[in-house]
Design a protein around this motif. Structure first.
Motif: not given
Length: 294
Positions: A36-47, A143-146
């Protein structure tokens, strides 16, 4: 949102990111349930992004879309760049570092349940394993659709996300496989441009901005879209903006001005004209239908 299982160690999410987009489906899946999918996302990492953990709450798979850095899994260091995917189990020691001069933009999907480890292995990214994808634009698109579907509140959202998760893994398997003879490499360049628009439509406004993000000449981007999409990149961007605006109005309501600002319009009248040109209905009329229907 579901209750967070008290067994879950904290923190689930890093604070060393900008512009994050997360979704939460089932943070406490029933024991003995299937994957089962629990969570997810997209991140832009800070330096200064650094993750160092001995354990995590769930199995996970991470996909690097942009940037550079390195990951240490079970004590083994490997470089990260666009197209790299890696997996981990709850007991996998994991460190993730970004290159400060070229910060990572990455997607992650976490999941749990019976058979989770086997599903990771079947996709070629078992716990502690790093894989390189030769053509990964479609992986980013899924991934964007998800993420988009995971952030919706419809009764079908969880089932849709489970299906998209399987597609995400299949796309990874496909992209990690040997190149298919005769495939046109320009198609992947097009898919990469398309995925960039899908991911950043709110902030993009011109063909020049699209081309700059893609690292291509504007004329090249136009040729790719005419060939593979049958339209111009600007028209594709416009439709993507208006789709996001419609989702905002349907899910959150509010003012037309707020929806316009969300997709980068300072002038709500200009926004309304474009919205109607794309959807055949004005944003105010859509809001009225929502109120009547709701």
């Amino acid at each position: 949102m579901d209750k967070i299982d008290p067994r879950v160690p904290a923190p689930l999410l890093s604070q060393q990111v900008t512009d994050p987009r997360y979704f939460f489906l089932d943070l406490a899946p029933a024991r003995g349930s299937g994957v089962a999918v629990t969570l997810g996302g997209r991140e832009t990492c800070r330096p200064d992004y650094v993750i160092a953990r001995r354990a995590y709450a769930y199995h996970g798979i991470e996909y690097v879309a942009e940037g550079a850095g390195w990951v240490v899994l079970d004590g083994v260091r490997q470089e990260l760049r666009a197209g790299i995917v890696f997996g981990y189990a709850p007991d996998t020691p994991c460190e993730i570092h970004t290159d400060p001069s070229y910060p990572l933009v990455k997607y992650f999907i976490c999941f749990a349940g019976r058979g989770a480890a086997a599903r990771l292995r079947a996709a070629g990214v078992g716990a502690g394993r790093v894989s390189r994808l030769d053509a990964h634009a479609e992986v980013r698109s899924v991934a964007e659709d998800l993420i988009r579907e995971g952030r919706r509140t419809t009764p079908q959202a969880r089932a849709i996300c489970q299906t998209l998760f399987e597609l995400f893994l299949l796309r990874i398997e496909e992209a990690a496989g040997p190149a298919t003879p005769g495939v046109d490499p320009s198609r992947d360049t097009f898919l990469r441009c398309k995925a960039l628009i899908d991911a950043h439509a709110e902030r993009l406004g011109t063909l020049a901005e699209i081309a700059a993000r893609a690292g291509l000449e504007a004329s090249s981007v136009c040729r790719l879209f005419r060939r593979f999409q049958g339209t111009s990149p600007y028209q594709y961007l416009l439709r993507r903006k208006m789709t996001l605006a419609a989702e905002h109005l349907i899910e959150r309501g509010g003012l037309v001005k707020e929806a316009a600002e969300r997709v980068g319009y300072d002038d709500p009248y200009h926004f309304s004209r474009n919205f109607k040109a794309v959807h055949g209905i004005s944003p105010r009329a859509l809001l009225l239908r929502k109120r009547v229907g709701g």
